[in-house]
Design a protein around this motif. Structure first.
Motif, PDB file in Angstrom:
ATOM      1  N   ASP A  59      -6.851  -3.525   9.026  1.00  0.00           N
ATOM      2  CA  ASP A  59      -8.037  -4.173   8.473  1.00  0.00           C
ATOM      3  C   ASP A  59      -7.799  -5.659   8.176  1.00  0.00           C
ATOM      4  OD1 ASP A  59      -6.353  -4.027   6.309  1.00  0.00           O
ATOM      5  OD2 ASP A  59      -7.611  -2.672   5.130  1.00  0.00           O
ATOM      6  N   HIS A  60      -6.639  -6.163   8.527  1.00  0.00           N
ATOM      7  CA  HIS A  60      -6.276  -7.578   8.396  1.00  0.00           C
ATOM      8  C   HIS A  60      -6.228  -8.068   6.945  1.00  0.00           C
ATOM      9  CE1 HIS A  60      -6.460  -9.023  12.699  1.00  0.00           C
ATOM     10  NE2 HIS A  60      -6.913  -7.785  12.792  1.00  0.00           N
ATOM     11  N   PRO A  98      16.936 -10.322   6.096  1.00  0.00           N
ATOM     12  CA  PRO A  98      15.725  -9.530   6.337  1.00  0.00           C
ATOM     13  C   PRO A  98      15.770  -8.153   5.689  1.00  0.00           C
ATOM     14  CG  PRO A  98      17.048  -9.670   8.326  1.00  0.00           C
ATOM     15  CD  PRO A  98      17.654 -10.613   7.347  1.00  0.00           C
ATOM     16  N   GLU A  99      16.963  -7.675   5.327  1.00  0.00           N
ATOM     17  CA  GLU A  99      17.055  -6.401   4.619  1.00  0.00           C
ATOM     18  C   GLU A  99      16.326  -6.463   3.276  1.00  0.00           C
ATOM     19  OE1 GLU A  99      20.522  -6.664   7.420  1.00  0.00           O
ATOM     20  OE2 GLU A  99      19.551  -8.024   6.002  1.00  0.00           O
ATOM     21  N   LEU A 100      16.294  -7.647   2.645  1.00  0.00           N
ATOM     22  CA  LEU A 100      15.560  -7.812   1.396  1.00  0.00           C
ATOM     23  C   LEU A 100      14.061  -7.866   1.648  1.00  0.00           C
ATOM     24  CD1 LEU A 100      17.835 -10.542  -0.253  1.00  0.00           C
ATOM     25  CD2 LEU A 100      18.060  -8.052  -0.344  1.00  0.00           C
ATOM     26  N   VAL A 101      13.672  -8.510   2.745  1.00  0.00           N
ATOM     27  CA  VAL A 101      12.253  -8.577   3.103  1.00  0.00           C
ATOM     28  C   VAL A 101      11.734  -7.181   3.437  1.00  0.00           C
ATOM     29  CG1 VAL A 101      10.574  -9.631   4.668  1.00  0.00           C
ATOM     30  CG2 VAL A 101      12.595 -10.923   3.963  1.00  0.00           C
ATOM     31  N   ALA A 102      12.569  -6.361   4.050  1.00  0.00           N
ATOM     32  CA  ALA A 102      12.156  -5.008   4.432  1.00  0.00           C
ATOM     33  C   ALA A 102      11.731  -4.183   3.226  1.00  0.00           C
ATOM     34  CB  ALA A 102      13.288  -4.304   5.175  1.00  0.00           C
ATOM     35  N   ALA A 103      12.336  -4.444   2.074  1.00  0.00           N
ATOM     36  CA  ALA A 103      11.935  -3.704   0.869  1.00  0.00           C
ATOM     37  C   ALA A 103      10.495  -4.024   0.502  1.00  0.00           C
ATOM     38  CB  ALA A 103      12.871  -4.061  -0.284  1.00  0.00           C
ATOM     39  N   LEU A 104      10.086  -5.284   0.681  1.00  0.00           N
ATOM     40  CA  LEU A 104       8.712  -5.672   0.387  1.00  0.00           C
ATOM     41  C   LEU A 104       7.745  -5.132   1.425  1.00  0.00           C
ATOM     42  CD1 LEU A 104       6.536  -7.259  -1.114  1.00  0.00           C
ATOM     43  CD2 LEU A 104       7.305  -9.329   0.087  1.00  0.00           C
ATOM     44  N   THR A 105       8.072  -5.271   2.706  1.00  0.00           N
ATOM     45  CA  THR A 105       7.154  -4.782   3.742  1.00  0.00           C
ATOM     46  C   THR A 105       7.034  -3.257   3.700  1.00  0.00           C
ATOM     47  OG1 THR A 105       8.966  -4.814   5.366  1.00  0.00           O
ATOM     48  CG2 THR A 105       7.554  -6.763   5.238  1.00  0.00           C
ATOM     49  N   ALA A 106       8.107  -2.565   3.319  1.00  0.00           N
ATOM     50  CA  ALA A 106       8.027  -1.108   3.193  1.00  0.00           C
ATOM     51  C   ALA A 106       7.085  -0.711   2.065  1.00  0.00           C
ATOM     52  CB  ALA A 106       9.412  -0.525   2.961  1.00  0.00           C
ATOM     53  N   ALA A 107       7.149  -1.433   0.946  1.00  0.00           N
ATOM     54  CA  ALA A 107       6.246  -1.146  -0.172  1.00  0.00           C
ATOM     55  C   ALA A 107       4.797  -1.424   0.219  1.00  0.00           C
ATOM     56  CB  ALA A 107       6.646  -1.974  -1.387  1.00  0.00           C
ATOM     57  N   LEU A 108       4.570  -2.489   0.981  1.00  0.00           N
ATOM     58  CA  LEU A 108       3.214  -2.798   1.436  1.00  0.00           C
ATOM     59  C   LEU A 108       2.703  -1.732   2.394  1.00  0.00           C
ATOM     60  CD1 LEU A 108       3.511  -6.652   1.994  1.00  0.00           C
ATOM     61  CD2 LEU A 108       2.070  -5.486   0.303  1.00  0.00           C
ATOM     62  N   ALA A 109       3.543  -1.290   3.303  1.00  0.00           N
ATOM     63  CA  ALA A 109       3.130  -0.251   4.246  1.00  0.00           C
ATOM     64  C   ALA A 109       2.763   1.031   3.514  1.00  0.00           C
ATOM     65  CB  ALA A 109       4.249   0.010   5.250  1.00  0.00           C
ATOM     66  N   ALA A 113      -0.956   2.720   3.324  1.00  0.00           N
ATOM     67  CA  ALA A 113      -1.111   4.098   3.784  1.00  0.00           C
ATOM     68  C   ALA A 113      -1.734   4.984   2.711  1.00  0.00           C
ATOM     69  CB  ALA A 113       0.241   4.661   4.215  1.00  0.00           C
ATOM     70  N   ASP A 114      -1.444   4.685   1.445  1.00  0.00           N
ATOM     71  CA  ASP A 114      -2.015   5.482   0.351  1.00  0.00           C
ATOM     72  C   ASP A 114      -3.513   5.281   0.223  1.00  0.00           C
ATOM     73  OD1 ASP A 114       0.457   6.494  -0.214  1.00  0.00           O
ATOM     74  OD2 ASP A 114       0.863   5.141  -1.884  1.00  0.00           O
ATOM     75  N   GLY A 115      -4.009   4.133   0.678  1.00  0.00           N
ATOM     76  CA  GLY A 115      -5.441   3.889   0.648  1.00  0.00           C
ATOM     77  C   GLY A 115      -6.017   3.611  -0.724  1.00  0.00           C
ATOM     78  N   GLN A 116      -5.163   3.216  -1.693  1.00  0.00           N
ATOM     79  CA  GLN A 116      -5.645   2.971  -3.057  1.00  0.00           C
ATOM     80  C   GLN A 116      -5.691   1.481  -3.408  1.00  0.00           C
ATOM     81  OE1 GLN A 116      -6.791   5.599  -4.849  1.00  0.00           O
ATOM     82  NE2 GLN A 116      -6.264   6.825  -3.036  1.00  0.00           N
ATOM     83  N   ASP A 117      -5.436   0.607  -2.438  1.00  0.00           N
ATOM     84  CA  ASP A 117      -5.453  -0.848  -2.653  1.00  0.00           C
ATOM     85  C   ASP A 117      -4.506  -1.281  -3.766  1.00  0.00           C
ATOM     86  OD1 ASP A 117      -7.289  -0.871  -0.661  1.00  0.00           O
ATOM     87  OD2 ASP A 117      -8.940  -1.668  -1.861  1.00  0.00           O
ATOM     88  N   ARG A 118      -3.409  -0.566  -3.919  1.00  0.00           N
ATOM     89  CA  ARG A 118      -2.464  -0.933  -4.965  1.00  0.00           C
ATOM     90  C   ARG A 118      -1.845  -2.300  -4.705  1.00  0.00           C
ATOM     91  NH1 ARG A 118       3.202   1.854  -6.639  1.00  0.00           N
ATOM     92  NH2 ARG A 118       3.243   1.222  -8.825  1.00  0.00           N
ATOM     93  N   PHE A 119      -1.829  -2.729  -3.442  1.00  0.00           N
ATOM     94  CA  PHE A 119      -1.250  -4.030  -3.114  1.00  0.00           C
ATOM     95  C   PHE A 119      -2.099  -5.183  -3.629  1.00  0.00           C
ATOM     96  CE2 PHE A 119      -3.775  -2.512   0.469  1.00  0.00           C
ATOM     97  CZ  PHE A 119      -4.620  -3.582   0.724  1.00  0.00           C
TER      98      PHE A 119
END
Length: 281
Positions: A59-60, A98-109, A113-119
């Motif tokens: 959804d960009h 990038p291993e540190l960045v992956a923690a952030l992108t994983a949380a965003l993903a 996926a949860d669909g609750q707009d927690r981000f």
């Protein structure tokens, strides 16, 4: 309804040394590890502009930009809708593993996926919520200016800075690692409206004991000097040479002189022989 993010499979080790702690590993020159949690999201390769690659949610609303040859290597943001400006932004410089960045992108993903707009949730009014993993790992308070908070890792090579005074400033919270310098200091800077749980997820990556694989010659010498380096493939045990084996073989005991005659099983070498009778004349 968004579908859950697929699990990522283990990738081959890319490097000849393991670097510990991982926040001193620097950048390997690519962002593959950081993009891995969102590898299934749409990828947009751009010919113009500061970012060579932009990965977005379908959804960009979440955007992850990669500028391969700039100081600010990553720009990560989230917005209420596809055409509005970002509600919060995270800027990651070119020295950040990038291993540190992956923690952030994983949380965003996971949030998407949860669909609750927690981000898009409002940040907690308590700064400790974002710093909880660091406090639990023994990071200590440093003297700071009024209205700010500073934590430092036990080894003194990483820290957290929080600006609690003005919410209109760009630098709300910053995680850093490595000595000051263009080629050594890693920085992840979150704008003030970044959700606290995303900052906490990124902070947790700083305390993760898992090492990062790197090529030894690509490490900045200053980082290599203060980090712990372990070979990815342990050196082989050297094949012993004949000289090495000689002491192990031992020395055969010497054969005693005047050994027991073969025709006797009773007389010992030390036994005196009977005297011969004198010849008669």
């Amino acid at each position: 309804m968004p579908t859950p993010a697929p699990r990522t499979t283990a990738t081959p080790v890319d490097g000849d040394v393991h670097v510990t702690p991982r926040y001193l590993a620097g950048s390997p020159g690519h962002g593959d590890v950081g993009f891995a949690p969102v590898a299934h999201w749409p990828h947009h390769h751009l010919d113009e502009g500061p970012h060579q690659l932009v990965v977005t949610s379908s959804d960009h609303r979440i955007r992850i930009g990669w500028a391969g040859d700039d100081y600010d290597l990553w720009t990560i943001s989230a917005a209420p809708d596809a055409v509005s400006g970002p509600q919060w932004t995270a800027i990651v410089n070119q020295n950040t593993p990038p291993e540190l960045v992956a923690a952030l992108t994983a949380a965003l993903a996971q949030d998407w996926a949860d669909g609750q707009d927690r981000f898009l949730a409002a940040p907690s009014p308590y700064w400790r919520d974002g710093a909880a993993p660091l406090i639990a790992s023994g990071w200590t308070h440093e003297a700071a200016e009024r209205g700010t908070v500073e934590l430092v890792a036990p080894d003194g090579n990483a820290g957290l800075y929080i600006n609690r005074t003005r919410r209109d400033l760009d630098d709300g919270t910053q995680l850093w690692a490595g000595p000051p310098g263009w080629g050594t200091r890693a920085e992840i800077t979150f704008s003030p409206r970044t959700p606290s749980h995303l900052i906490a997820a990124t902070a947790a990556a700083f305390t993760d004991p898992t090492s990062a694989a790197r090529w030894r010659e690509s490490l900045h010498p200053t980082l290599a000097a203060i980090a712990q380096l372990t070979p990815v493939v342990p050196p082989r045990t050297p094949v012993p040479t004949p000289r090495d084996l000689r002491p192990r073989l031992g020395v055969r005991p010497p054969v005693p002189v005047g050994s027991v005659p073969r025709w006797s099983t009773a007389t010992t070498p030390s036994a005196a022989l009977p005297a011969r009778p004198a010849a008669r004349r």
